[in-house]
Every structure is written in C-alpha cells, then in structure tokens.
Design a protein around this motif. Structure first.
Motif, PDB file in Angstrom:
ATOM      1  N   ALA A  87      61.586  44.769  98.668  1.00 57.61           N
ATOM      2  CA  ALA A  87      61.542  45.375  97.334  1.00 57.61           C
ATOM      3  C   ALA A  87      60.944  46.771  97.344  1.00 57.61           C
ATOM      4  N   MET A  88      59.828  46.932  98.019  1.00 62.14           N
ATOM      5  CA  MET A  88      59.168  48.237  98.030  1.00 62.14           C
ATOM      6  C   MET A  88      58.234  48.301  99.231  1.00 62.14           C
ATOM      7  N   ARG A 117      65.933  45.616 102.782  1.00 59.58           N
ATOM      8  CA  ARG A 117      66.046  44.376 102.019  1.00 59.58           C
ATOM      9  C   ARG A 117      64.762  44.052 101.254  1.00 59.58           C
TER      10      ARG A 117
END
Length: 234
Positions: free
Chosen positions: A34-35, A32
């Motif tokens: 982003a990175m 969930r």
C-alpha cells in the motif's frame, strides 16, 4: 560471506541477469504494498536491494555480518549496521518490512534468524524471503558459497510459521532454467563463476527469466524459492 565474494557481487549486480531479475522481483513486490515505510535489508552485501527499497520510497537500512559490506553500503550513503541475522541490532516491532534474500541458507540456526525477522517486524509488517530450493540441486556450488542447506516448500513454510509469521505467498523462480542448472552443477567440481558469462549469454538468460515471468509456472520446481509473509496483528 567473505570480502572477495562481496566485492564480486558489487562488480556484478548492476548488469548480471540473476541480480537484475531478483531486483525486479523485489520491485514488483514493493509495488503491491500500500505505501512505503521502514525497512531492513538483512544480509545486504553490496546494498543493491537496499537501493531498490530506497528508490521506492522506503526508509531502508542495511544489516550485514561483514564489515566490508557495511563499509560499502555506508560509502553509497546507505544507513548500515554490522550485525548477525540471529541477533539483529534493532528494536522490536520497529520495521514495516524485513528483507532476507539468500541469507537463511547460510545459518545453522535458521530458526533463530527467522524469529529475529518476526521480532523486528511491526504487527502486520511484511517479510520477503528468498532461499535456494531443493536439496536435489545440492552441489559444490552450494558448498563454495557457504550454504548449509537448500529448502523445500514445506521446509520454508515450517520455518516461517514456527517463527510466528503467516505465509501469504510461496513461489518458485528460475523454473525454466532448473534442468540446465542441475546438469551443470552436478557435473562441476567447483562453484560456477558468473564473471565468466559472455554478454550474449547474460542477455539470453535474462530473456529466459523474462519469459518465465509471464508463464503460469511459479508452483513448479525451480532453483530459488520466494516467500511473502506477515507478522499477525495479535
């Protein structure tokens, strides 16, 4: 956590339903985000969760108060440090993610540990926390594991917000198994030993947690409480 307990975890965590599903929860939370970035696994024990972080691309380090746990992590190629959760051997604002699964309940000064989690996070950084839920489930199992408390939802929110974190999500786990856990632990005079699980029992428990994953029961009373929080940008 003593040496015997850590060695038991290492022996169990690859196949045991509880450790497998907990790693699954971590993996889903990581997806969930982003990175990947930098992460610390506080109370890493055998390094099972640290490996999940690394598998998902995180630059992860392990911290544990046990030299046995640190040595086990190092033997697996995991960067690991000896340290107390109340005094983490890390610079401030250096981590994008702080993981503390089943750590805070062992610490009398849990507010100090929560403050340390907030300190090492970068602004906007995420904390993922797991603690045992509800003092109504307190039993010899908790005593044998060296716990000093179980948490209500309000307790955990108060702890994290008191450290300056913003709670994003709070959910219960092992909701379907709670009645069985309560019955067994209140009858037992000593901790339950997961090494005694037969393969068919282990698989049955795994299937129950799989079913629970797809039901709208995360707000119901469970056995474990999870929280996702972040350090504010300002």
């Amino acid at each position: 956590m003593d040496t015997i307990e850590i060695q038991r975890i290492v022996e169990l965590e690859d196949d045991n339903w509880w450790y497998r599903e907990r790693r699954g929860i971590l993996a889903r939370e990581l997806r969930r985000m982003a990175m990947p970035g930098t992460a610390v696994d506080i109370g890493a024990a055998g390094g099972g969760n640290t490996r999940v972080l690394r598998e998902h691309g995180w630059e992860a380090i392990a911290v544990d108060s046990s030299t046995t746990a640190v040595d086990l992590c190092l033997s697996q190629g995991i960067e690991a440090y000896h340290g107390d959760a109340r005094y983490l051997p890390l610079p401030s604002r250096g981590q994008d993610l702080a993981l503390a699964f089943n750590v805070l309940e062992h610490i009398e000064e849990d507010r100090d540990a929560a403050a340390e989690i907030a300190r090492v996070l970068r602004p906007g950084g995420t904390a993922l926390i797991a603690v045992p839920c509800d003092m109504a489930l307190w039993s010899a199992h908790d005593v044998a594991l060296g716990r000093v408390r179980r948490y209500s939802r309000l307790d955990l929110v108060d702890l994290l917000e008191g450290a300056g974190l913003v709670v994003e999500r709070l959910w219960n786990w092992n909701v379907l198994l709670r009645p069985l856990v309560r019955m067994r632990r209140h009858r037992a005079r000593h901790r339950e030993d997961m090494t005694q699980l037969r393969p068919v029992t282990n698989e049955a428990l795994r299937l129950i947690t799989f079913v629970e994953r797809h039901l709208p029961v995360k707000s119901w009373p469970g056995v474990t409480l999870f929280a996702r929080a972040h350090r504010p940008w300002f």
